[in-house]
Write an enzyme that holds these catalytic residues in place. Structure first.
Site, PDB file in Angstrom:
ATOM      1  N   LYS A   1       4.403 -61.273  50.340  1.00 40.52           N
ATOM      2  CA  LYS A   1       4.040 -62.631  50.787  1.00 40.52           C
ATOM      3  C   LYS A   1       2.583 -62.659  51.239  1.00 40.52           C
ATOM      4  O   LYS A   1       1.966 -61.597  51.437  1.00 40.52           O
ATOM      5  CB  LYS A   1       4.964 -63.057  51.934  1.00 40.52           C
TER       6      LYS A   1
ATOM      7  N   TYR B   1     -26.325 -63.269  68.302  1.00 43.02           N
ATOM      8  CA  TYR B   1     -25.910 -64.445  69.082  1.00 43.02           C
ATOM      9  C   TYR B   1     -25.477 -64.051  70.493  1.00 43.02           C
ATOM     10  O   TYR B   1     -24.746 -63.075  70.678  1.00 43.02           O
ATOM     11  CB  TYR B   1     -24.733 -65.143  68.406  1.00 43.02           C
TER      12      TYR B   1
HETATM   13  C1  LIG Z   1       7.564 -60.446  56.483  1.00 38.45           C
HETATM   14  C2  LIG Z   1       8.987 -60.035  56.497  1.00 38.45           C
HETATM   15  C3  LIG Z   1       9.324 -58.681  56.314  1.00 38.45           C
HETATM   16  C4  LIG Z   1       8.290 -57.572  56.242  1.00 38.45           C
HETATM   17  O1  LIG Z   1       7.909 -57.242  57.536  1.00 38.45           O
HETATM   18  P1  LIG Z   1       6.919 -56.016  57.861  1.00 38.45           P
HETATM   19  O2  LIG Z   1       6.930 -55.908  59.330  1.00 38.45           O
HETATM   20  O3  LIG Z   1       5.580 -56.399  57.314  1.00 38.45           O
HETATM   21  O4  LIG Z   1       7.476 -54.845  57.154  1.00 38.45           O
HETATM   22  C5  LIG Z   1      10.678 -58.361  56.233  1.00 38.45           C
HETATM   23  N1  LIG Z   1      11.633 -59.321  56.364  1.00 38.45           N
HETATM   24  C6  LIG Z   1      11.339 -60.615  56.575  1.00 38.45           C
HETATM   25  C7  LIG Z   1      12.435 -61.596  56.738  1.00 38.45           C
HETATM   26  C8  LIG Z   1      10.007 -61.009  56.672  1.00 38.45           C
HETATM   27  O5  LIG Z   1       9.719 -62.298  56.910  1.00 38.45           O
END
Ligand SMILES: *Cc1c(COP(=O)(O)O)cnc(C)c1O
Length: 358
Positions: free
Chosen positions: A33, A253
């Site tokens: 994702k 800055y």
């Molecule tokens: C994003 C997500 C994961 C992966 O989580 P990580 O901590 O990056 O391994 C697994 N399960 C769900 C439901 C998620 O939303």
């Protein structure tokens, strides 16, 4: 061309995936994702497709991007559909959908599907974000099992505190999951990256590694297992200008850095608009031509400044690693900058990505 680059090591990605599957002891969905946490979902999925049991994304748009690129492996929508109007596309593209809200159960029951769908039925075992509570979960399992449009049910839950190795919460959530799924037919899925790395006794048929695929340790401590993670993204750029300043002179800055001695300042083509953390403090580690160095002054939108005083050989054109190399892991850098290891790669933009194999 501007020298800012993110090198993505696809061989390391595959190695991390294999580690996740080995630790899980079953099948593993590679979570890609958010454009594979900033690493490029299509290229990462292509690199993993020959061995991955499937992929997971957050939105149907992300899934369709993978399908358009020719990825034919299973793809799970982790939050399911946001609107019943997505169901025909889910069926058309053979996507797997999570179902964790009563309205989603109703929408599925009302959907005249051309084929039997794979549903990941989500239990709220204590995170209290998505998922059905125990009674609703068992009722939904019975209801969905009886529907011709549902071919297969995988039972899942998500852990809220798996990165806290001293918290009992993970075992409590696992116990709620065991109670809720007792006697029900179907495979199970519990673990994210911190659970895989930190809770070897929490087991299920499917694991869902995200961050660890990209080589970052989500736990606060290192172990022999986390030592096997290989960083995937190497953020780097070059020195584009240099100058000497006298003691007492400020840099950048807000004059956040003031030289205590005669100092040689290097300007690097990398800023917060590229995803480098804006509030990285003075002294944040960088690597300059292979040698440990330090950030000085406030990070600007397009540039940051480093201390070159002790780097006699370095100058314009020198390579500066911002993260991913030796001693520059996301897990070490992130807390210094007040962000999480998840945020750093997710924030990367404008930087050219270059894919390398090993
Ligand atoms: C994003 C997500 C994961 C992966 O989580 P990580 O901590 O990056 O391994 C697994 N399960 C769900 C439901 C998620 O939303």
């Amino acid at each position: 061309m501007r020298p800012a680059r993110a090198l993505i090591d696809l061989d390391a990605l595959r190695g991390n995936y294999r580690l996740a599957r080995e630790l899980g002891g079953g099948k593993a969905l590679a979570v890609v994702k958010a454009d594979a946490y900033g690493h490029g979902a299509v290229r990462c999925a292509q690199a993993l497709e020959a061995e991955a049991d499937g992929f997971a994304v957050a939105t149907i748009e992300e899934a369709l991007e993978l399908r358009a690129a020719g990825i034919s492996a299973p793809i799970l929508l982790l939050e399911g559909f946001f609107d019943a109007s997505e169901l025909p596309l889910i069926a058309e593209h053979g996507l797997w959908t999570a179902v964790g809200s009563p309205w989603q159960v109703e929408a599925l029951a009302a959907f005249d599907s051309p084929l039997a769908l794979t549903v990941w039925l989500k239990l709220d075992s204590g995170m209290h974000r998505l998922g059905l509570d125990v009674d609703a979960f068992r009722a939904a399992h019975a209801r969905l099992s009886a529907l011709p449009q549902v071919g297969r049910i995988v039972m899942m839950t998500h852990l809220a505190r798996a990165d806290e190795l001293d918290s009992e919460r993970t075992h409590e959530q696992a116990a709620v999951f065991a109670t809720a799924t007792a006697g029900l037919a179907g495979e199970t899925s519990i673990c994210n990256s911190p659970a895989l790395l930190g809770w070897p006794d929490v087991r299920s048929d499917w694991v869902r590694p995200g961050l660890m695929l990209y080589g970052a340790n989500p736990l606060a401590v290192d172990s022999t297992v986390t030592a096997r993670l290989r960083p995937v993204m190497n953020m780097r750029s070059k020195v584009i200008a240099e100058r000497w300043i006298e003691a007492g002179e400020p840099v950048g800055y807000g004059a956040r850095f003031v030289a205590s001695q005669r100092t040689r300042v290097g300007v690097v083509a990398m800023g917060y608009a590229d995803g480098y953390p804006q509030f990285a403090p003075n002294g944040t580690p960088v690597v300059i031509d292979g040698q440990p160095g330090a950030l000085i002054g406030r990070v600007s939108m397009d540039m940051l400044t480093v201390d070159l005083t002790a780097h006699a050989q370095a100058g314009v054109g020198s390579e500066v690693q911002l993260w991913g190399g030796q001693g520059l892991s996301l897990a070490e850098l992130a807390p210094r900058c007040g962000v999480s290891a998840y945020q750093l790669p997710c924030a990367v933009k404008r930087v050219r990505r270059e894919y390398v194999e090993g």
